[in-house]
Design a protein around this motif. Sequence first.
Motif, mmCIF file in Angstrom:
data_model
loop_
_atom_site.group_PDB
_atom_site.id
_atom_site.type_symbol
_atom_site.label_atom_id
_atom_site.label_comp_id
_atom_site.label_asym_id
_atom_site.label_seq_id
_atom_site.Cartn_x
_atom_site.Cartn_y
_atom_site.Cartn_z
ATOM 1 N N ASP A 120 0.696 -1.138 0.085
ATOM 2 C CA ASP A 120 0.088 -0.142 -0.032
ATOM 3 C C ASP A 120 0.911 1.362 0.004
ATOM 4 O O ASP A 120 0.501 2.122 -0.498
ATOM 5 C CB ASP A 120 -0.825 -0.010 1.286
ATOM 6 C CG ASP A 120 -2.019 -0.980 0.916
ATOM 7 O OD1 ASP A 120 -2.360 -1.507 0.083
ATOM 8 O OD2 ASP A 120 -2.550 -1.481 2.160
ATOM 9 N N GLU A 121 1.962 1.168 0.708
ATOM 10 C CA GLU A 121 2.950 2.460 0.863
ATOM 11 C C GLU A 121 3.354 2.601 -0.702
ATOM 12 O O GLU A 121 3.603 3.591 -0.843
ATOM 13 C CB GLU A 121 3.831 2.105 1.986
ATOM 14 C CG GLU A 121 4.682 3.527 2.068
ATOM 15 C CD GLU A 121 5.695 3.201 3.404
ATOM 16 O OE1 GLU A 121 6.509 3.976 3.565
ATOM 17 O OE2 GLU A 121 5.472 2.144 3.989
ATOM 18 N N LEU A 122 3.960 1.578 -1.117
ATOM 19 C CA LEU A 122 4.436 1.664 -2.519
ATOM 20 C C LEU A 122 3.653 1.985 -3.596
ATOM 21 O O LEU A 122 3.999 3.072 -4.395
ATOM 22 C CB LEU A 122 5.176 0.268 -2.768
ATOM 23 C CG LEU A 122 6.404 -0.222 -2.147
ATOM 24 C CD1 LEU A 122 6.739 -1.514 -2.511
ATOM 25 C CD2 LEU A 122 7.446 0.782 -2.322
ATOM 26 N N ASP A 123 2.293 1.467 -3.422
ATOM 27 C CA ASP A 123 1.223 2.289 -4.489
ATOM 28 C C ASP A 123 1.173 3.839 -4.191
ATOM 29 O O ASP A 123 0.937 4.442 -5.271
ATOM 30 C CB ASP A 123 0.155 1.474 -4.273
ATOM 31 C CG ASP A 123 -0.124 -0.063 -4.829
ATOM 32 O OD1 ASP A 123 1.066 -0.329 -5.512
ATOM 33 O OD2 ASP A 123 -0.782 -0.630 -4.327
ATOM 34 N N GLU A 124 1.002 4.101 -2.893
ATOM 35 C CA GLU A 124 1.044 5.375 -2.454
ATOM 36 C C GLU A 124 2.074 6.426 -3.214
ATOM 37 O O GLU A 124 1.927 7.417 -3.796
ATOM 38 C CB GLU A 124 0.927 5.815 -1.169
ATOM 39 C CG GLU A 124 0.466 7.081 -0.739
ATOM 40 C CD GLU A 124 0.448 7.544 0.756
ATOM 41 O OE1 GLU A 124 0.303 8.573 1.042
ATOM 42 O OE2 GLU A 124 0.345 6.503 1.501
ATOM 43 N N ILE A 125 3.248 5.919 -3.084
ATOM 44 C CA ILE A 125 4.550 6.458 -3.536
ATOM 45 C C ILE A 125 4.395 6.674 -5.163
ATOM 46 O O ILE A 125 4.865 7.705 -5.616
ATOM 47 C CB ILE A 125 5.889 5.760 -3.002
ATOM 48 C CG1 ILE A 125 6.056 6.000 -1.732
ATOM 49 C CG2 ILE A 125 6.965 6.556 -4.091
ATOM 50 C CD1 ILE A 125 7.172 5.030 -1.209
ATOM 51 N N VAL A 126 3.810 5.417 -5.651
ATOM 52 C CA VAL A 126 3.820 5.548 -7.101
ATOM 53 C C VAL A 126 2.848 6.666 -7.629
ATOM 54 O O VAL A 126 3.009 7.605 -8.665
ATOM 55 C CB VAL A 126 3.300 4.259 -7.783
ATOM 56 C CG1 VAL A 126 2.941 4.125 -9.101
ATOM 57 C CG2 VAL A 126 4.497 3.191 -7.357
ATOM 58 N N GLU A 127 1.738 6.544 -6.955
ATOM 59 C CA GLU A 127 0.618 7.677 -7.407
ATOM 60 C C GLU A 127 1.170 9.147 -6.951
ATOM 61 O O GLU A 127 0.955 10.015 -7.852
ATOM 62 C CB GLU A 127 -0.574 7.310 -6.790
ATOM 63 C CG GLU A 127 -1.786 8.359 -7.270
ATOM 64 C CD GLU A 127 -3.132 7.883 -6.518
ATOM 65 O OE1 GLU A 127 -3.973 8.927 -6.665
ATOM 66 O OE2 GLU A 127 -3.063 6.885 -6.026
ATOM 67 N N THR A 128 1.862 9.184 -6.128
ATOM 68 C CA THR A 128 2.171 10.721 -5.433
ATOM 69 C C THR A 128 3.088 11.225 -6.372
ATOM 70 O O THR A 128 3.126 12.305 -6.789
ATOM 71 C CB THR A 128 2.881 10.618 -4.013
ATOM 72 O OG1 THR A 128 1.564 10.269 -3.152
ATOM 73 C CG2 THR A 128 3.188 12.000 -3.665
ATOM 74 N N THR A 129 4.151 10.450 -6.450
ATOM 75 C CA THR A 129 5.335 10.927 -7.601
ATOM 76 C C THR A 129 4.893 11.132 -8.906
ATOM 77 O O THR A 129 5.443 12.203 -9.489
ATOM 78 C CB THR A 129 6.693 10.097 -7.367
ATOM 79 O OG1 THR A 129 6.183 8.710 -7.726
ATOM 80 C CG2 THR A 129 7.135 9.893 -5.889
ATOM 81 N N LEU A 130 4.104 9.988 -9.270
ATOM 82 C CA LEU A 130 3.766 10.532 -10.859
ATOM 83 C C LEU A 130 2.825 11.563 -10.994
ATOM 84 O O LEU A 130 2.735 12.545 -12.036
ATOM 85 C CB LEU A 130 2.903 9.029 -11.275
ATOM 86 C CG LEU A 130 3.933 7.942 -11.766
ATOM 87 C CD1 LEU A 130 3.099 6.677 -11.911
ATOM 88 C CD2 LEU A 130 4.931 8.072 -12.674
ATOM 89 N N LYS A 131 2.091 11.904 -9.955
ATOM 90 C CA LYS A 131 1.377 13.094 -10.116
ATOM 91 C C LYS A 131 2.180 14.507 -9.915
ATOM 92 O O LYS A 131 2.019 15.341 -10.625
ATOM 93 C CB LYS A 131 0.278 13.194 -8.650
ATOM 94 C CG LYS A 131 -0.880 12.326 -8.994
ATOM 95 C CD LYS A 131 -1.747 12.261 -7.892
ATOM 96 C CE LYS A 131 -3.168 11.621 -8.180
ATOM 97 N NZ LYS A 131 -4.043 11.498 -7.121
ATOM 98 N N LYS A 132 3.289 14.154 -9.064
ATOM 99 C CA LYS A 132 4.128 15.363 -8.928
ATOM 100 C C LYS A 132 4.806 15.859 -10.084
ATOM 101 O O LYS A 132 5.267 16.718 -10.590
ATOM 102 C CB LYS A 132 5.337 15.295 -7.819
ATOM 103 C CG LYS A 132 4.809 15.120 -6.353
ATOM 104 C CD LYS A 132 5.912 14.908 -5.405
ATOM 105 C CE LYS A 132 5.544 15.214 -4.082
ATOM 106 N NZ LYS A 132 6.772 15.095 -3.048
ATOM 107 N N ALA A 133 5.018 14.545 -10.956
ATOM 108 C CA ALA A 133 5.926 14.786 -12.367
ATOM 109 C C ALA A 133 4.825 15.034 -13.461
ATOM 110 O O ALA A 133 5.074 14.947 -14.838
ATOM 111 C CB ALA A 133 6.553 13.396 -12.496
ATOM 112 N N ALA A 134 3.451 15.272 -13.130
ATOM 113 C CA ALA A 134 2.446 15.502 -14.065
ATOM 114 C C ALA A 134 2.390 14.367 -15.045
ATOM 115 O O ALA A 134 2.265 14.628 -16.388
ATOM 116 C CB ALA A 134 2.855 16.845 -14.778
#
Length: 253
Positions: A120-134
């Motif tokens: 779950d933490e890894l999934d959150e990191i994936v979504e958060t960082t990809l959103k930051k990178a637009a």
Amino acid sequence: MAKGTTIEVKNLNTWFGRKHILKDISCYFEDNCVTGVMGPSGCGKSTWLRTINRLNDTVGSFRMTGEIFIEGKDIYAPTADVYSLRRRVGMVFQRPNPFPMSIKDNITFGPKLHGINDGDELDEIVETTLKKAALWDEVKDNLEQPGTTLSGGQQQRLCIARALSVDPPVLLMDEPVSSLDPLSASKIEDLIVELKKDYTIILVTHNVQQAFRVSDRAAFLYLGELVEFDKTAKIAEAPSDPRTEAFITGRIG
């Protein structure tokens, strides 16, 4: 979430073999700020950037004198932990270099290396960082797709997301749009401006107009010397050194 951090350079000199690359450089990089390091090819810009995360250490002929402090800690001190440093200082290179694995695995590679294994933490990191990178909206339904199948601009944003995945306070960018088409380059420039809210960003570029568009402060490096370092608006409107004026008007470069 990372927040930017300060970097101080004192009397930095670097050599590769007998070639003196950087010559007695001293300056201060402010937090939550984009600093554009500009200058013609071969003036030492990339060498300078690589001293800040000690990538030059891997070159046998490299040596340096001087000091670099990140949040007051000397990163070249004998007790300095290079592994920890590179977690705190992300790097984006000139050409996109996604790992030959899925989009998701590109992002989770770093966190897993640093001991994060909870799904779950890894999934959150994936979504958060990809959103930051637009990039999230473009790839969210295809996270298992190889990162190498994305367009050049998307690959570079994936590399930015990968760099952000371990939450570094500092982001180094070495001419990150030089190999991209104008539209992709514009997206990356917009992203850089957005990211400075949370990161200290040092952007190396030979493109004067790009430095003027995205940076808050600018440094002009010429033949290994730090000729000028000031607010970007000041350098754009009234450079204090004739060499800086010659560069920004295209007479040298």
